[in-house]
Design a protein around this motif. Structure first.
Motif, PDB file in Angstrom:
ATOM      1  N   GLY A 212     -26.010 -25.606  25.637  1.00  0.00           N
ATOM      2  CA  GLY A 212     -25.297 -26.869  25.085  1.00  0.00           C
ATOM      3  C   GLY A 212     -26.026 -28.240  25.641  1.00  0.00           C
ATOM      4  N   ASP A 213     -25.350 -29.333  25.003  1.00  0.00           N
ATOM      5  CA  ASP A 213     -26.028 -30.520  25.234  1.00  0.00           C
ATOM      6  C   ASP A 213     -25.574 -30.971  26.695  1.00  0.00           C
ATOM      7  N   PRO A 214     -26.571 -31.238  27.530  1.00  0.00           N
ATOM      8  CA  PRO A 214     -26.348 -31.351  29.094  1.00  0.00           C
ATOM      9  C   PRO A 214     -25.496 -32.983  29.240  1.00  0.00           C
ATOM     10  N   LYS A 215     -25.341 -33.658  28.141  1.00  0.00           N
ATOM     11  CA  LYS A 215     -24.877 -34.907  28.458  1.00  0.00           C
ATOM     12  C   LYS A 215     -23.228 -34.705  28.334  1.00  0.00           C
ATOM     13  N   ASN A 216     -22.814 -33.816  27.799  1.00  0.00           N
ATOM     14  CA  ASN A 216     -21.358 -33.308  27.787  1.00  0.00           C
ATOM     15  C   ASN A 216     -20.637 -32.603  29.143  1.00  0.00           C
ATOM     16  N   TYR A 217     -21.561 -32.402  29.989  1.00  0.00           N
ATOM     17  CA  TYR A 217     -21.303 -31.758  31.388  1.00  0.00           C
ATOM     18  C   TYR A 217     -20.420 -32.904  32.162  1.00  0.00           C
ATOM     19  N   SER A 218     -19.619 -32.856  33.173  1.00  0.00           N
ATOM     20  CA  SER A 218     -19.299 -33.693  34.026  1.00  0.00           C
ATOM     21  C   SER A 218     -20.274 -33.956  35.263  1.00  0.00           C
ATOM     22  N   SER A 219     -21.125 -32.746  35.327  1.00  0.00           N
ATOM     23  CA  SER A 219     -22.209 -33.112  36.414  1.00  0.00           C
ATOM     24  C   SER A 219     -23.146 -32.171  36.072  1.00  0.00           C
ATOM     25  N   VAL A 220     -24.517 -32.432  36.261  1.00  0.00           N
ATOM     26  CA  VAL A 220     -25.792 -31.679  36.377  1.00  0.00           C
ATOM     27  C   VAL A 220     -26.499 -31.749  37.768  1.00  0.00           C
ATOM     28  N   THR A 221     -26.560 -30.398  38.160  1.00  0.00           N
ATOM     29  CA  THR A 221     -27.315 -30.438  39.628  1.00  0.00           C
ATOM     30  C   THR A 221     -28.412 -29.717  39.571  1.00  0.00           C
ATOM     31  N   PHE A 222     -29.659 -30.294  40.019  1.00  0.00           N
ATOM     32  CA  PHE A 222     -31.036 -29.645  39.928  1.00  0.00           C
ATOM     33  C   PHE A 222     -31.237 -29.100  41.529  1.00  0.00           C
ATOM     34  N   ILE A 223     -31.622 -27.765  41.408  1.00  0.00           N
ATOM     35  CA  ILE A 223     -31.698 -27.037  42.860  1.00  0.00           C
ATOM     36  C   ILE A 223     -32.806 -26.230  42.813  1.00  0.00           C
ATOM     37  N   TRP A 224     -33.769 -26.911  43.889  1.00  0.00           N
ATOM     38  CA  TRP A 224     -35.116 -26.670  43.999  1.00  0.00           C
ATOM     39  C   TRP A 224     -35.656 -25.978  45.180  1.00  0.00           C
ATOM     40  N   MET A 225     -36.310 -24.761  45.071  1.00  0.00           N
ATOM     41  CA  MET A 225     -36.950 -24.177  46.083  1.00  0.00           C
ATOM     42  C   MET A 225     -38.396 -23.854  45.767  1.00  0.00           C
ATOM     43  N   GLN A 226     -39.237 -24.601  46.301  1.00  0.00           N
ATOM     44  CA  GLN A 226     -40.666 -24.308  45.854  1.00  0.00           C
ATOM     45  C   GLN A 226     -41.649 -25.357  46.994  1.00  0.00           C
ATOM     46  N   GLY A 227     -42.838 -24.830  47.000  1.00  0.00           N
ATOM     47  CA  GLY A 227     -43.720 -25.708  47.864  1.00  0.00           C
ATOM     48  C   GLY A 227     -44.745 -24.838  48.777  1.00  0.00           C
ATOM     49  N   GLU A 228     -44.343 -23.596  49.012  1.00  0.00           N
ATOM     50  CA  GLU A 228     -45.261 -22.723  49.515  1.00  0.00           C
ATOM     51  C   GLU A 228     -46.662 -22.691  49.010  1.00  0.00           C
ATOM     52  N   ASN A 229     -46.565 -22.643  47.622  1.00  0.00           N
ATOM     53  CA  ASN A 229     -47.998 -22.533  46.942  1.00  0.00           C
ATOM     54  C   ASN A 229     -48.777 -23.813  46.943  1.00  0.00           C
ATOM     55  N   ASP A 230     -48.088 -24.687  47.134  1.00  0.00           N
ATOM     56  CA  ASP A 230     -48.964 -26.249  47.214  1.00  0.00           C
ATOM     57  C   ASP A 230     -49.428 -26.408  48.673  1.00  0.00           C
ATOM     58  N   ALA A 231     -48.714 -25.700  49.526  1.00  0.00           N
ATOM     59  CA  ALA A 231     -48.884 -25.873  50.905  1.00  0.00           C
ATOM     60  C   ALA A 231     -50.233 -25.105  51.056  1.00  0.00           C
ATOM     61  N   ARG A 232     -50.069 -23.900  50.766  1.00  0.00           N
ATOM     62  CA  ARG A 232     -51.380 -22.891  50.870  1.00  0.00           C
ATOM     63  C   ARG A 232     -52.652 -23.590  50.022  1.00  0.00           C
ATOM     64  N   ARG A 233     -52.645 -24.110  48.929  1.00  0.00           N
ATOM     65  CA  ARG A 233     -53.666 -24.731  48.209  1.00  0.00           C
ATOM     66  C   ARG A 233     -54.037 -26.225  49.009  1.00  0.00           C
ATOM     67  N   GLY A 234     -53.339 -26.664  49.902  1.00  0.00           N
ATOM     68  CA  GLY A 234     -53.727 -28.006  50.387  1.00  0.00           C
ATOM     69  C   GLY A 234     -53.443 -29.062  49.641  1.00  0.00           C
ATOM     70  N   LEU A 235     -52.197 -29.242  48.602  1.00  0.00           N
ATOM     71  CA  LEU A 235     -51.958 -30.128  47.612  1.00  0.00           C
ATOM     72  C   LEU A 235     -50.917 -30.899  48.118  1.00  0.00           C
ATOM     73  N   GLY A 236     -50.700 -31.093  49.692  1.00  0.00           N
ATOM     74  CA  GLY A 236     -49.486 -31.816  49.921  1.00  0.00           C
ATOM     75  C   GLY A 236     -49.564 -33.142  49.627  1.00  0.00           C
ATOM     76  N   ASP A 237     -50.810 -33.933  49.694  1.00  0.00           N
ATOM     77  CA  ASP A 237     -50.862 -35.285  49.310  1.00  0.00           C
ATOM     78  C   ASP A 237     -50.208 -35.771  47.731  1.00  0.00           C
ATOM     79  N   TYR A 238     -50.159 -34.796  46.938  1.00  0.00           N
ATOM     80  CA  TYR A 238     -49.780 -34.978  45.630  1.00  0.00           C
ATOM     81  C   TYR A 238     -48.365 -34.589  45.399  1.00  0.00           C
ATOM     82  N   TYR A 239     -47.666 -33.734  46.487  1.00  0.00           N
ATOM     83  CA  TYR A 239     -46.625 -33.298  46.010  1.00  0.00           C
ATOM     84  C   TYR A 239     -45.373 -34.116  45.813  1.00  0.00           C
ATOM     85  N   LYS A 240     -45.313 -35.263  46.555  1.00  0.00           N
ATOM     86  CA  LYS A 240     -44.259 -36.026  46.524  1.00  0.00           C
ATOM     87  C   LYS A 240     -44.189 -36.907  44.979  1.00  0.00           C
TER      88      LYS A 240
END
Length: 239
Positions: free
Chosen positions: A103-131
């Motif tokens: 459905g239309d996300p604008k109709n919700y009382s709240s929207v929460t984005f939950i993120w668990m990632q970063g191990e792959n970029d750490a292995r690739r040495g891409l920390g400078d670009y992560y933020k």
């Protein structure tokens, strides 16, 4: 003419009831790589939300895939070495397809984005670009959902390689994730350092593992839900 008016009236009523049905509901969008993929939301995450808001008032959408860099979500990614890479933003498109199907996300009382990632970029040495990549991803999400009031919960990568022996930007990514949670409005991070000891899903004993134990994933779900619940309930505009 009467039939046309009746059809229009019925259509307006249906559309209105659809929007009203989402009033008071909260949308939770989960994504990332393997530690998000392996967490079963129905074990501890969803039950905590149901207890806080009611079973009928939550919608949970999870789409995650192990071993993936952030570029598969962030469409504005530019490869630092100038080489051409494939699969930029494709996992984001897949995620959004599932989100918009609810459905239309604008109709919700709240929207929460939950993120668990970063191990792959750490292995690739891409920390400078992560933020910048994560900030770009968040802006991307806000634009596509049509909302500026998205809550954010970040799972900080664990203590698996604090010596940066296998993943040369491991501690850098950890620090960036904390910075993001402190700088982004309505954002928090959760600790995972104590989740990778014990017995894993294969019945094997683990210590400081890349992945979490069975109990670790249960606790992880509880912590993510707890951070999300606290943000929603302490922000008057969202309830």
């Amino acid at each position: 003419m009467r039939n046309l008016r009746f059809i229009l009236t019925l259509l307006i009523a249906v559309l209105g009831s659809s929007a009203a049905a989402q009033e008071g509901k909260h949308l939770f969008i989960l994504s990332g790589q393997s530690n998000m993929q392996r967490m079963v939301t129905t074990v501890s995450f969803t039950p905590a939300l149901q207890e806080a808001f009611g079973r009928e008032n939550i919608v949970v959408v999870k789409d995650a895939l192990g071993g993936q860099p952030i570029r598969r979500w962030y469409k504005g990614w530019k490869q630092p070495d100038g080489k051409q890479v494939t699969k930029i933003g494709d996992l984001y498109d897949q995620l959004m397809e599932r989100v918009l199907a609810q459905g239309d996300p604008k109709n919700y009382s709240s929207v929460t984005f939950i993120w668990m990632q970063g191990e792959n970029d750490a292995r690739r040495g891409l920390g400078d670009y992560y933020k910048n990549a994560f900030l770009g991803l968040l802006d991307q999400l806000k634009t596509d959902l049509g909302r500026d009031d998205i809550f954010v919960v970040i799972g900080r990568i664990s203590d698996h390689d604090l010596g940066n022996e296998k993943f040369k930007h491991w501690t850098m990514i950890r620090e960036i994730q904390v910075e993001l949670a402190e700088e982004i409005p309505n954002a928090r991070w959760v600790n995972t350092d104590d989740l990778n000891d014990g017995v894993n899903q294969d019945g094997e004993s683990i210590h400081d593992d890349l992945h979490y134990s069975v109990e670790g994933y249960k606790t992880f779900g509880e912590r993510l839900a707890g951070a999300a619940i606290e943000q929603i309930k302490t922000t008057p505009e969202s309830i």
